[in-house]
Design a protein around this motif. Structure first.
Motif, mmCIF file in Angstrom:
data_model
loop_
_atom_site.group_PDB
_atom_site.id
_atom_site.type_symbol
_atom_site.label_atom_id
_atom_site.label_comp_id
_atom_site.label_asym_id
_atom_site.label_seq_id
_atom_site.Cartn_x
_atom_site.Cartn_y
_atom_site.Cartn_z
ATOM 1 N N VAL A 199 11.996 15.141 3.340
ATOM 2 C CA VAL A 199 10.609 14.195 2.743
ATOM 3 C C VAL A 199 10.509 12.882 3.647
ATOM 4 C CG1 VAL A 199 9.897 13.077 0.970
ATOM 5 C CG2 VAL A 199 10.983 15.162 0.420
ATOM 6 N N SER A 200 9.248 12.719 4.269
ATOM 7 C CA SER A 200 9.111 11.427 4.990
ATOM 8 C C SER A 200 7.711 11.020 4.561
ATOM 9 C CB SER A 200 9.213 11.767 6.451
ATOM 10 O OG SER A 200 10.145 12.459 6.864
ATOM 11 N N ALA A 201 7.740 9.964 4.964
ATOM 12 C CA ALA A 201 6.305 8.948 4.721
ATOM 13 C C ALA A 201 5.203 9.170 5.849
ATOM 14 C CB ALA A 201 6.625 7.600 4.591
ATOM 15 N N ALA A 202 4.111 9.978 5.410
ATOM 16 C CA ALA A 202 2.912 9.958 6.400
ATOM 17 C C ALA A 202 1.829 8.611 6.016
ATOM 18 C CB ALA A 202 2.224 11.395 5.885
ATOM 19 N N ILE A 203 1.514 7.911 6.874
ATOM 20 C CA ILE A 203 1.023 7.021 6.911
ATOM 21 C C ILE A 203 -0.458 7.104 7.114
ATOM 22 C CG2 ILE A 203 0.688 4.189 7.147
ATOM 23 C CD1 ILE A 203 3.118 5.316 5.791
ATOM 24 N N SER A 204 -1.684 7.018 6.566
ATOM 25 C CA SER A 204 -2.914 7.493 6.901
ATOM 26 C C SER A 204 -3.660 6.176 6.505
ATOM 27 C CB SER A 204 -3.582 8.573 5.966
ATOM 28 O OG SER A 204 -2.668 9.651 6.428
ATOM 29 N N GLN A 205 -4.886 6.263 7.038
ATOM 30 C CA GLN A 205 -5.968 5.300 6.756
ATOM 31 C C GLN A 205 -7.315 6.022 6.203
ATOM 32 O OE1 GLN A 205 -7.113 2.247 9.393
ATOM 33 N NE2 GLN A 205 -4.873 1.726 10.095
ATOM 34 N N ARG A 208 -9.227 -2.417 5.815
ATOM 35 C CA ARG A 208 -8.615 -1.075 5.861
ATOM 36 C C ARG A 208 -8.203 -0.795 4.557
ATOM 37 N NH1 ARG A 208 -4.512 -2.427 10.972
ATOM 38 N NH2 ARG A 208 -6.066 -2.513 12.575
ATOM 39 N N VAL A 209 -8.011 0.680 4.438
ATOM 40 C CA VAL A 209 -7.408 1.283 3.290
ATOM 41 C C VAL A 209 -6.255 2.117 3.808
ATOM 42 C CG1 VAL A 209 -7.814 2.656 1.232
ATOM 43 C CG2 VAL A 209 -9.704 1.218 2.000
ATOM 44 N N TRP A 210 -5.017 1.745 3.151
ATOM 45 C CA TRP A 210 -3.784 2.482 3.790
ATOM 46 C C TRP A 210 -3.486 3.380 2.698
ATOM 47 C CZ3 TRP A 210 -1.951 2.345 8.560
ATOM 48 C CH2 TRP A 210 -1.999 1.102 9.079
ATOM 49 N N VAL A 211 -3.013 4.703 3.094
ATOM 50 C CA VAL A 211 -2.523 5.695 2.049
ATOM 51 C C VAL A 211 -0.990 5.995 2.493
ATOM 52 C CG1 VAL A 211 -2.923 7.817 1.040
ATOM 53 C CG2 VAL A 211 -4.726 6.288 1.478
ATOM 54 N N VAL A 212 -0.129 5.830 1.655
ATOM 55 C CA VAL A 212 1.060 6.366 2.102
ATOM 56 C C VAL A 212 1.499 7.574 1.081
ATOM 57 C CG1 VAL A 212 3.727 5.704 2.110
ATOM 58 C CG2 VAL A 212 1.632 3.953 2.284
#
Length: 683
Positions: free
Chosen positions: A357-363, A342-346
């Motif tokens: 402002v909030s954290a959007a967690i993607s792959q 997996r590759v996570w992007v924050v």
């Protein structure tokens, strides 16, 4: 409103805050755009199982076959496994003698074609037991057998087998199963948790990033280059300066041992061979970049950059280099982490609605030629100034180092499945190939954590009425905390008993109990019990305390002298309703930490009741009391007058003197086990 902003508004509106901020039409649009995923209760690595017949819950590896139950009242069995790998758990009554345990263990080994080899003393859930290594006749399978007792004194036999080549990984799975056990089928089991393997000393280093190789750990100092540390104990084994002036931003290592360093001076990625020789740099980035760096085992580089249109993710590797544009309203450099496929992007995104402002967690998804970044979930409780680093654990879960909440383990649905604090603020994270988590703290020290370290407690941290938990105390580990969700006016009893005492006056473990209210005030404290409910005089008990407020209470078990394992139990009034057909049956269990259980019911003046308490399992000799609404004793019996009931207890034809809330106290003269109480209304 773009797709990511739409998804965020729905999660924020419904899941996080539950506030009706938007008009109906906007809500509908949000719901249609939200990215959904299947829910996994325990993350990727494990499934949970409720073993109702034995009143236990546990986990097992997710790829194994469905559990199979069997047996009868003399021996309940649970079989777990897949192919040539398997674990069999056998629960036998508390009345099973110690002398019968070894033959029963050997019978279970023979049932799976294993021959016992070496025997040794063992401890299982705080009680002395036996361990044996085993093997098949052709030596192609190895085995482990263990026998001991559960907190309620029932015997537990465990037999595990696996191919010889898979012995190490299987031993970790077996430990995870046994350490997950919760002593109630109605509660969730305990997931593997990180515990300290070693902890380095504080230093003057400013460690901004970590990378774990096969046998060594690389710590990136903001001003002093790269330090190589032993993965076994954290000692220094090397130091490497940069060939040219650099402002490093991150460090990573691939499967061949090549070290990669993001450098904002050259706006590139530096590369170093395992022997310290510098290779040609790669990549070209914008000013101040690369910001965050991760490298897969095959050497593919993932790094965050900034362009004229916003932040981007650059992928440097075969078949060609690629760039993925990220969300236009990013407010801080994104984090990227790679692991377990997996590759996570924050990303840190600014709401177009309220500016938060909030954290959007993607792959990263899609093909190698056409990768995309797909939103998975939001973490609105986090902000860029509070998150120091990100990593991916062996299960593919996201791990974040935060300034104020320690390290958080988050599964692919956005659920925080583990959380642990450091002695200092965690600044950088890295995982080794064996699953060890390395954490750099703010004072320049590095610690290693692993889920394969033996636990010092068993059972869920959140207490439930009637469900025991266990912990281990010593002078070096003098305190453990448990929590309970209490209600104002609720009456509870807490009991902590030493499992190693030889007699009531011996000192195996001397401990104290402290109950703290949600507002931080101390409710009650006890060192040595004031009554004779518990076996040892050094056991601790807080009896019949009324909780002053609703909220989360903290129960501290504190070391005083000695050392060993304790069992902690919380009991309280359990309301019942008398059946309309005039016969009511209730069931419970008494043991060291639960010497008394209390059941309450609404009674009417003139009702005539007969109550019979009978032992269902174990060595229990019951005692039965009926209390008036004012708490005074109305009737008591230890041994029934009916000789057919033997040592069971019975209160016959007692008339209730007034309307009110009556209490039935199920207690013991001695022993432990399950019981039933039958209440018959005869008038």
């Amino acid at each position: 409103m773009n797709d990511i902003e739409a998804s965020r508004c729905e999660v924020k509106r419904v899941s996080r805050q539950g506030k009706a901020r938007f008009a109906l039409i906007i809500s509908v649009i949000c719901i249609l755009l939200v990215f959904t995923l299947p829910v996994l209760a325990l993350g990727q690595g494990y499934s949970d199982y409720s073993w109702g017949e034995a009143d236990l819950s546990l986990i097992y590896p997710a790829g194994w076959d469905a559990p199979i139950t069997g047996g009868d009242e003399t021996a309940l069995t649970l079989t777990l496994g897949a192919g040539d790998t398997g674990v069999t758990l056998v629960v036998m009554p508390a009345s099973t003698t110690d002398g019968a345990l070894r033959p029963a263990l050997e019978d279970q080994l023979a049932a799976v074609n294993l021959l016992p080899l070496d025997y040794s003393a063992d401890a299982l859930y705080g009680r002395s037991g036996l361990r044996v290594t085993a093997a098949s006749a052709d030596r192609q399978q190895s085995g482990i057998g263990r026998v001991g007792r559960l907190p309620d004194s029932r015997a537990l036999i465990v037999v595990a087998r696996s191919p010889l080549a898979a012995q190490t990984g299987f031993a970790n799975d077996l430990d995870a199963i046994l350490n997950s056990l919760v002593f109630s089928a109605s509660l969730p089991p305990v997931l593997p948790s990180y515990r300290t393997r070693w902890r380095g000393e504080s230093s003057e280093r400013v460690i901004i990033s970590l990378a774990a190789g096969a046998e060594q750990l690389y710590a990136l100092d903001a001003a002093d280059g790269i330090y190589a540390l032993s993965a076994q104990d954290g000692t220094d084994i090397g130091h490497y300066d940069f060939a040219n002036p650099a402002q490093p931003t991150g460090i990573a290592v691939d499967g061949e041992g090549i070290v990669y360093v993001g450098d904002s001076v050259c706006r590139c990625v530096l590369r170093m061979q395992p022997d310290g020789t510098w290779l040609d740099p790669v990549g070209s980035f914008g000013g101040g970049a690369p910001f965050s760096l991760a490298v897969s085992a095959d050497g593919t580089i993932y790094a965050t950059d900034k362009t004229d249109t916003g932040y981007a993710l650059r992928i440097l590797g075969k078949p060609r280099n690629r760039m993925i544009g990220l969300n236009f309203n990013g407010s801080a450099p994104p984090l990227v982490t790679v692991g377990a496929g997996r590759v996570w992007v924050v990303e840190w995104l600014t709401s177009l609605i309220d500016g938060s402002v909030s954290a959007a967690i993607s792959q990263v998804v899609g093909t190698a030629d056409k990768p995309e970044v797909a939103l998975q979930f939001w973490l609105e409780s986090l902000a860029p100034e509070n998150v120091r680093d990100a990593a991916t654990d062996p299960n593919g879960d996201l791990v974040l180092a935060t300034q104020d909440r320690g390290s958080l383990v988050i599964n692919e649905t956005g659920e925080i499945i583990d959380q642990f604090a450091e002695d200092g603020e965690p600044r950088a994270l890295a995982f080794g190939a064996d699953g060890t988590l390395y954490v750099a703290r703010g004072e320049g020290a590095v610690a290693a954590r692993s889920t394969h370290i033996a636990p010092d407690r068993w059972g869920n941290e959140v207490l439930a009425l009637g469900v025991p938990v266990q912990g281990r105390l010593s002078e070096d580990a003098p305190e453990q905390a448990w929590i309970y969700a209490g209600t104002a006016g609720e009456t509870v009893t807490l009991s902590a008993v030493d499992l190693s005492r030889a007699n009531e006056y011996s000192i195996g473990l001397d401990m104290a109990l402290r109950l703290t209210a949600p507002d931080g005030s101390e409710v009650e404290y006890n060192d040595d019990q004031l009554d004779i409910d518990l076996f040892g005089v050094y056991d601790a008990q807080i009896a019949d305390v009324t909780l002053p407020q609703s909220g989360t209470y903290t129960i501290n078990v504190e070391w005083r002298q000695g050392g060993g394992t304790y069992t902690l139990g919380m009991s309280g009034d359990q309301p019942i309703s008398l059946s309309d057909d005039r016969v009511t049956r209730i069931e419970g269990r008494l043991q060291d930490a639960f010497p008394v259980q209390r059941w309450t019911f609404a009674g009417r003046q003139g009702d005539v009741l007969t109550l019979t308490m009978m032992t269902e399992t174990g060595t229990l000799d019951p005692a039965l009391s009926l209390l008036k609404p004012d708490g005074s004793l109305l009737a008591y019996n230890d041994d029934a007058y009916d000789p057919e009931l033997e040592v069971n207890a019975q209160i016959t034809q007692v008339a209730l003197p007034a309307d009110g809330l009556y209490s039935i106290e199920a207690a013991r003269y001695e022993g432990a086990g399950r019981y039933s109480i039958v209440i018959v209304s005869t008038g």
